[in-house]
Design a protein around this motif. Sequence first.
Motif, short mmCIF file in Angstrom:
data_model
loop_
_atom_site.label_atom_id
_atom_site.label_comp_id
_atom_site.label_asym_id
_atom_site.label_seq_id
_atom_site.Cartn_x
_atom_site.Cartn_y
_atom_site.Cartn_z
N ASP A 143 55.04 -95.85 48.51
CA ASP A 143 55.90 -95.84 47.32
C ASP A 143 55.19 -95.27 46.10
O ASP A 143 55.84 -94.90 45.13
N ASN A 144 53.86 -95.20 46.15
CA ASN A 144 53.09 -94.73 45.00
C ASN A 144 52.50 -93.34 45.21
O ASN A 144 51.60 -92.94 44.47
N LEU A 145 52.97 -92.62 46.19
CA LEU A 145 52.37 -91.33 46.52
C LEU A 145 52.45 -90.32 45.37
O LEU A 145 51.48 -89.61 45.11
N GLU A 146 53.57 -90.25 44.71
CA GLU A 146 53.71 -89.28 43.62
C GLU A 146 52.68 -89.54 42.53
O GLU A 146 52.01 -88.61 42.05
N GLN A 147 52.52 -90.80 42.15
CA GLN A 147 51.54 -91.14 41.12
C GLN A 147 50.12 -90.88 41.63
O GLN A 147 49.27 -90.41 40.90
N GLU A 148 49.89 -91.17 42.89
CA GLU A 148 48.57 -90.94 43.48
C GLU A 148 48.23 -89.45 43.47
O GLU A 148 47.10 -89.06 43.17
N ILE A 149 49.21 -88.61 43.77
CA ILE A 149 49.00 -87.16 43.74
C ILE A 149 48.66 -86.71 42.32
O ILE A 149 47.74 -85.92 42.11
N ILE A 150 49.39 -87.23 41.34
CA ILE A 150 49.11 -86.88 39.94
C ILE A 150 47.69 -87.30 39.57
O ILE A 150 46.95 -86.54 38.94
N ASN A 151 47.31 -88.51 39.99
CA ASN A 151 45.96 -88.99 39.69
C ASN A 151 44.89 -88.12 40.35
O ASN A 151 43.88 -87.79 39.72
N LEU A 152 45.12 -87.75 41.59
CA LEU A 152 44.15 -86.91 42.30
C LEU A 152 44.05 -85.51 41.69
O LEU A 152 42.96 -84.96 41.57
N GLU A 153 45.18 -84.95 41.29
CA GLU A 153 45.15 -83.64 40.64
C GLU A 153 44.37 -83.71 39.33
O GLU A 153 43.58 -82.81 39.02
N SER A 154 44.57 -84.77 38.59
CA SER A 154 43.84 -84.96 37.34
C SER A 154 42.34 -85.11 37.61
O SER A 154 41.51 -84.52 36.91
N GLU A 155 42.01 -85.88 38.62
CA GLU A 155 40.60 -86.07 38.98
C GLU A 155 39.96 -84.74 39.41
O GLU A 155 38.82 -84.44 39.03
N ILE A 156 40.69 -83.95 40.17
CA ILE A 156 40.19 -82.63 40.59
C ILE A 156 39.91 -81.76 39.37
O ILE A 156 38.85 -81.13 39.28
N MET A 157 40.85 -81.72 38.44
CA MET A 157 40.66 -80.90 37.24
C MET A 157 39.46 -81.39 36.43
O MET A 157 38.67 -80.59 35.93
N ASN A 158 39.31 -82.69 36.31
CA ASN A 158 38.16 -83.25 35.59
C ASN A 158 36.85 -82.86 36.26
O ASN A 158 35.88 -82.50 35.59
N LEU A 159 36.81 -82.93 37.58
CA LEU A 159 35.59 -82.56 38.31
C LEU A 159 35.30 -81.07 38.20
O LEU A 159 34.13 -80.67 38.07
N ILE A 160 36.34 -80.25 38.23
CA ILE A 160 36.14 -78.81 38.05
C ILE A 160 35.59 -78.53 36.66
O ILE A 160 34.63 -77.76 36.49
N ASN A 161 36.18 -79.16 35.66
CA ASN A 161 35.70 -78.98 34.28
C ASN A 161 34.26 -79.44 34.13
O ASN A 161 33.45 -78.79 33.47
N GLU A 162 33.94 -80.56 34.76
CA GLU A 162 32.57 -81.07 34.69
C GLU A 162 31.60 -80.11 35.37
O GLU A 162 30.52 -79.82 34.84
N ALA A 163 32.00 -79.61 36.54
CA ALA A 163 31.14 -78.65 37.25
C ALA A 163 30.94 -77.39 36.42
O ALA A 163 29.83 -76.86 36.34
N GLU A 164 32.00 -76.91 35.80
CA GLU A 164 31.88 -75.72 34.95
C GLU A 164 30.97 -75.97 33.76
O GLU A 164 30.19 -75.10 33.36
N SER A 165 31.03 -77.16 33.20
CA SER A 165 30.19 -77.46 32.04
C SER A 165 28.72 -77.58 32.42
O SER A 165 27.85 -77.38 31.58
N LEU A 166 28.44 -77.89 33.67
CA LEU A 166 27.06 -78.01 34.12
C LEU A 166 26.46 -76.67 34.55
O LEU A 166 25.24 -76.57 34.70
N MET A 167 27.30 -75.69 34.72
CA MET A 167 26.82 -74.36 35.12
C MET A 167 26.14 -73.69 33.93
O MET A 167 26.60 -73.81 32.79
N PRO A 168 25.05 -72.99 34.20
CA PRO A 168 24.42 -72.23 33.11
C PRO A 168 25.39 -71.20 32.55
O PRO A 168 26.18 -70.60 33.28
N LYS A 169 25.34 -71.01 31.26
CA LYS A 169 26.29 -70.10 30.60
C LYS A 169 25.97 -68.63 30.86
O LYS A 169 26.84 -67.79 30.73
N ASP A 170 24.74 -68.31 31.21
CA ASP A 170 24.35 -66.91 31.35
C ASP A 170 24.53 -66.36 32.77
O ASP A 170 24.08 -65.27 33.06
N ILE A 171 25.19 -67.07 33.63
CA ILE A 171 25.41 -66.56 35.00
C ILE A 171 26.72 -65.82 35.07
O ILE A 171 27.71 -66.11 34.60
#
Length: 79
Positions: free
Chosen positions: A51-79
């Motif tokens: 019954d909570n799948l839609e909300q779970e999908i939204i949460n997972l998508e948000s978590e994925i975006m946060n992790l992508i943003n975090e990974a991008e912020s940890l990458m050196p800027k000169d690459i």
Amino acid sequence: MHNYEEKLNDLKRRLEYAKNKRIKAETRLEQLQIQKKELMNEIKKLGFEPDNLEQEIINLESEIMNLINEAESLMPKDI
């Protein structure tokens, strides 16, 4: 002259066709209900509430975006 026999045969044929369609539809419905039950059980085994799948999908998508943003912020800027 009226052709009652022909009309009756046509009605019988159409009735039989309708019965067959109904039986096929009922069988398909039963199959889909079984499949739904199996999928719901599989979802529960994975640790989610169906019954909570839609909300779970939204949460997972948000978590994925946060992790992508975090990974991008940890990458050196000169690459």
